[in-house]
Design a protein around this motif. Structure first.
Motif, PDB file in Angstrom:
ATOM      1  N   UNK A 223     -11.399  -1.371   2.486  1.00  0.00           N
ATOM      2  CA  UNK A 223     -11.320   0.054   2.135  1.00  0.00           C
ATOM      3  C   UNK A 223     -10.816   0.884   3.316  1.00  0.00           C
ATOM      4  N   UNK A 224     -11.143   0.496   4.523  1.00  0.00           N
ATOM      5  CA  UNK A 224     -10.586   1.202   5.687  1.00  0.00           C
ATOM      6  C   UNK A 224      -9.082   0.976   5.768  1.00  0.00           C
ATOM      7  N   UNK A 225      -8.643  -0.235   5.428  1.00  0.00           N
ATOM      8  CA  UNK A 225      -7.208  -0.502   5.382  1.00  0.00           C
ATOM      9  C   UNK A 225      -6.523   0.312   4.311  1.00  0.00           C
ATOM     10  N   UNK A 226      -7.129   0.393   3.140  1.00  0.00           N
ATOM     11  CA  UNK A 226      -6.568   1.212   2.066  1.00  0.00           C
ATOM     12  C   UNK A 226      -6.470   2.678   2.480  1.00  0.00           C
ATOM     13  N   UNK A 227      -7.470   3.158   3.194  1.00  0.00           N
ATOM     14  CA  UNK A 227      -7.448   4.555   3.640  1.00  0.00           C
ATOM     15  C   UNK A 227      -6.301   4.794   4.610  1.00  0.00           C
ATOM     16  N   UNK A 228      -6.019   3.815   5.464  1.00  0.00           N
ATOM     17  CA  UNK A 228      -4.878   3.950   6.382  1.00  0.00           C
ATOM     18  C   UNK A 228      -3.579   4.068   5.608  1.00  0.00           C
ATOM     19  N   UNK A 229      -3.419   3.236   4.576  1.00  0.00           N
ATOM     20  CA  UNK A 229      -2.206   3.301   3.762  1.00  0.00           C
ATOM     21  C   UNK A 229      -2.119   4.644   3.050  1.00  0.00           C
ATOM     22  N   UNK A 230      -3.246   5.116   2.505  1.00  0.00           N
ATOM     23  CA  UNK A 230      -3.250   6.382   1.775  1.00  0.00           C
ATOM     24  C   UNK A 230      -2.835   7.553   2.664  1.00  0.00           C
ATOM     25  N   UNK A 231      -3.150   7.474   3.945  1.00  0.00           N
ATOM     26  CA  UNK A 231      -2.752   8.542   4.878  1.00  0.00           C
ATOM     27  C   UNK A 231      -1.283   8.429   5.255  1.00  0.00           C
ATOM     28  N   UNK A 232      -0.691   7.259   4.998  1.00  0.00           N
ATOM     29  CA  UNK A 232       0.709   7.049   5.285  1.00  0.00           C
ATOM     30  C   UNK A 232       0.927   6.233   6.539  1.00  0.00           C
ATOM     31  N   UNK A 233       1.708   5.162   6.427  1.00  0.00           N
ATOM     32  CA  UNK A 233       2.100   4.353   7.570  1.00  0.00           C
ATOM     33  C   UNK A 233       3.516   4.734   7.990  1.00  0.00           C
ATOM     34  N   UNK A 234       3.965   4.158   9.085  1.00  0.00           N
ATOM     35  CA  UNK A 234       5.300   4.457   9.603  1.00  0.00           C
ATOM     36  C   UNK A 234       5.982   3.161  10.026  1.00  0.00           C
ATOM     37  N   UNK A 235       6.017   2.193   9.113  1.00  0.00           N
ATOM     38  CA  UNK A 235       6.689   0.929   9.396  1.00  0.00           C
ATOM     39  C   UNK A 235       8.162   1.226   9.652  1.00  0.00           C
ATOM     40  N   UNK A 236       8.685   0.725  10.769  1.00  0.00           N
ATOM     41  CA  UNK A 236      10.017   1.145  11.213  1.00  0.00           C
ATOM     42  C   UNK A 236      11.107   0.124  10.915  1.00  0.00           C
ATOM     43  N   UNK A 237      10.883  -0.756   9.945  1.00  0.00           N
ATOM     44  CA  UNK A 237      11.910  -1.699   9.476  1.00  0.00           C
ATOM     45  C   UNK A 237      11.992  -1.568   7.961  1.00  0.00           C
ATOM     46  N   UNK A 238      13.081  -2.037   7.352  1.00  0.00           N
ATOM     47  CA  UNK A 238      13.175  -1.995   5.889  1.00  0.00           C
ATOM     48  C   UNK A 238      12.041  -2.789   5.241  1.00  0.00           C
ATOM     49  N   UNK A 239      11.502  -2.230   4.169  1.00  0.00           N
ATOM     50  CA  UNK A 239      10.374  -2.831   3.468  1.00  0.00           C
ATOM     51  C   UNK A 239      10.769  -3.091   2.017  1.00  0.00           C
ATOM     52  N   UNK A 240      10.490  -4.299   1.531  1.00  0.00           N
ATOM     53  CA  UNK A 240      10.646  -4.638   0.123  1.00  0.00           C
ATOM     54  C   UNK A 240       9.263  -4.898  -0.462  1.00  0.00           C
ATOM     55  N   UNK A 241       8.910  -4.146  -1.498  1.00  0.00           N
ATOM     56  CA  UNK A 241       7.644  -4.337  -2.199  1.00  0.00           C
ATOM     57  C   UNK A 241       7.958  -4.848  -3.596  1.00  0.00           C
ATOM     58  N   UNK A 242       7.377  -5.980  -3.954  1.00  0.00           N
ATOM     59  CA  UNK A 242       7.597  -6.564  -5.276  1.00  0.00           C
ATOM     60  C   UNK A 242       6.282  -6.679  -6.027  1.00  0.00           C
ATOM     61  N   UNK A 243       6.342  -6.468  -7.335  1.00  0.00           N
ATOM     62  CA  UNK A 243       5.161  -6.569  -8.173  1.00  0.00           C
ATOM     63  C   UNK A 243       5.585  -6.988  -9.569  1.00  0.00           C
ATOM     64  N   UNK A 244       4.631  -7.432 -10.350  1.00  0.00           N
ATOM     65  CA  UNK A 244       4.889  -7.730 -11.746  1.00  0.00           C
ATOM     66  C   UNK A 244       5.255  -6.450 -12.489  1.00  0.00           C
ATOM     67  N   UNK A 245       5.698  -6.597 -13.729  1.00  0.00           N
ATOM     68  CA  UNK A 245       6.009  -5.417 -14.541  1.00  0.00           C
ATOM     69  C   UNK A 245       4.847  -5.018 -15.442  1.00  0.00           C
ATOM     70  N   UNK A 246       3.706  -5.731 -15.323  1.00  0.00           N
ATOM     71  CA  UNK A 246       2.569  -5.420 -16.177  1.00  0.00           C
ATOM     72  C   UNK A 246       1.269  -5.795 -15.491  1.00  0.00           C
ATOM     73  N   UNK A 247       0.225  -5.041 -15.814  1.00  0.00           N
ATOM     74  CA  UNK A 247      -1.119  -5.321 -15.313  1.00  0.00           C
ATOM     75  C   UNK A 247      -1.922  -5.967 -16.433  1.00  0.00           C
ATOM     76  N   UNK A 248      -2.573  -7.071 -16.135  1.00  0.00           N
ATOM     77  CA  UNK A 248      -3.386  -7.746 -17.135  1.00  0.00           C
ATOM     78  C   UNK A 248      -4.869  -7.620 -16.816  1.00  0.00           C
ATOM     79  N   UNK A 249      -5.748  -7.840 -17.782  1.00  0.00           N
ATOM     80  CA  UNK A 249      -7.184  -7.813 -17.516  1.00  0.00           C
ATOM     81  C   UNK A 249      -7.572  -8.843 -16.463  1.00  0.00           C
ATOM     82  N   UNK A 250      -8.522  -8.484 -15.607  1.00  0.00           N
ATOM     83  CA  UNK A 250      -8.946  -9.402 -14.542  1.00  0.00           C
ATOM     84  C   UNK A 250     -10.313 -10.000 -14.795  1.00  0.00           C
ATOM     85  N   UNK A 251     -10.931  -9.676 -15.932  1.00  0.00           N
ATOM     86  CA  UNK A 251     -12.329 -10.066 -16.158  1.00  0.00           C
ATOM     87  C   UNK A 251     -12.513 -11.005 -17.348  1.00  0.00           C
TER      88      UNK A 251
END
Length: 342
Positions: A223-251
């Protein structure tokens, strides 16, 4: 201290070396393990892979795909994960994500000694760790790009779970870090493994379907890591973020366990991705699993094609190499001694 390469559990063509680390909050004698795909014609370009939670590196086909396009693959089993699990230390546990800076620094130093260009690739929790590390080491020229496979950038769940339960566990984690607060659901793991109908074979002692105990201190670190991301990072190289096109139930069991993200919320990944830096590309992979590299065909190939296309655009062989890391990196921003990274 770095041990010499030895044959790896993945078989011929793979080696592993043990990285001895300093004692940490979880005890003495932690180690990390650097796995390498050996080739007859080594490249000057490399990719360093960082796995997720209840995970380790076994995706040999990723190394084959990257090698076919001129990239040497290295993979890091972080302390207390996979090859790096040791007696007397709780597996898959930490109270501070910044602790992993030590082994990532060591791996980067070793790889950059033989390569001009380096890409960091993180999956799930490893995507969060890699993002925080890249932010903390910005300005040093250590990596040329950051690739994130379904990174864990926010906590999944209902409003109550996200805004009440998670903060409460964060407080509990400060005072009772070893308290077990959860276990992961086994459905996704069972859908992946060949013994229960999936496509993949891996060591169930290192990646058990029911996972390892989730402790309050680990939840607080995440959660501390998530809070850092929520405040905004400043990664200084190109970033590629990939994810599925759908969220499925996890339970529960459902028919899209490995053709949707049945662990994280894709919408959350998309919302947080622009906060990582100034140059972020977000790509969705139709029919992708949580670990896109373990998706059924053709999603698996689509994921690998997207990664290679991005790298070929941003990490070209004739590009000027970034400066190599100093022999000993001092603790940078994001270490527990400076500001919280996780």
């Amino acid at each position: 201290m770095v041990d010499d390469d030895v044959p790896d559990v993945l078989g011929p063509g793979w080696t592993a070396r043990t990285l001895a680390l300093k004692p940490d909050a979880r005890g003495d004698a932690p180690v990390a393990t650097l796995v390498h795909r050996v080739t007859d014609a080594p490249s000057r370009r490399a990719v360093l892979y960082v796995h997720g939670f209840v995970d380790y590196f076994f995706q040999a086909h990723v190394g084959d795909a990257l090698a076919a396009h001129g990239y040497d693959l290295y993979a890091l089993d972080l302390r207390d994960y996979g090859r790096s699990i040791r007696d007397g230390r709780p597996p898959n546990d930490t109270t501070d994500l910044a602790t992993y800076t030590e082994e990532i620094d060591a791996a980067v130093r070793l790889i950059r000694a033989d390569h001009d260009q380096l890409v960091l690739l993180g999956h799930s929790t490893g995507g969060l760790v890699a993002s925080l590390w890249a932010d903390s080491r910005r300005g040093n020229g250590l990596i040329d790009a950051l690739v994130l496979n379904s990174p864990w950038l926010d906590v999944r769940g209902s409003w109550l779970e996200r805004h009440v339960l998670a903060p409460v566990l964060g407080v509990v984690g400060r005072w009772a870090p070893n308290l077990v607060v959860a276990h992961i659901a086994p459905h996704y793991g069972r859908a992946l493994h060949a013994d229960s109908g999936g496509e993949w074979t891996y060591d169930l002692t290192w990646k058990p379907h029911e996972g390892f105990p989730v402790r309050a201190g680990f939840v607080r670190a995440i959660r501390r890591g998530h809070a850092r991301v929520a405040r905004g990072l400043d990664v200084d190289v190109p970033v590629l973020v990939l994810a599925s096109d759908a969220t499925g139930p996890d339970d529960r069991v459902h028919d899209r366990l490995v053709s949707s993200d049945s662990v994280l919320d894709v919408a959350q990944i998309a919302a947080r991705a622009p906060l990582l830096g100034a140059d972020v590309t977000f790509v969705q992979v139709p029919g992708g699993a949580h670990d896109l590299a373990l998706s059924p065909s053709p999603a698996r190939e689509r994921y690998l094609d997207e990664v290679v296309r991005f790298l070929d655009t941003h990490v070209t062989p004739d590009a000027a190499p970034r400066s190599a890391p100093a022999p000993d990196l001092a603790p940078g921003p994001g270490r527990a001694t400076d500001r919280p990274a996780g």
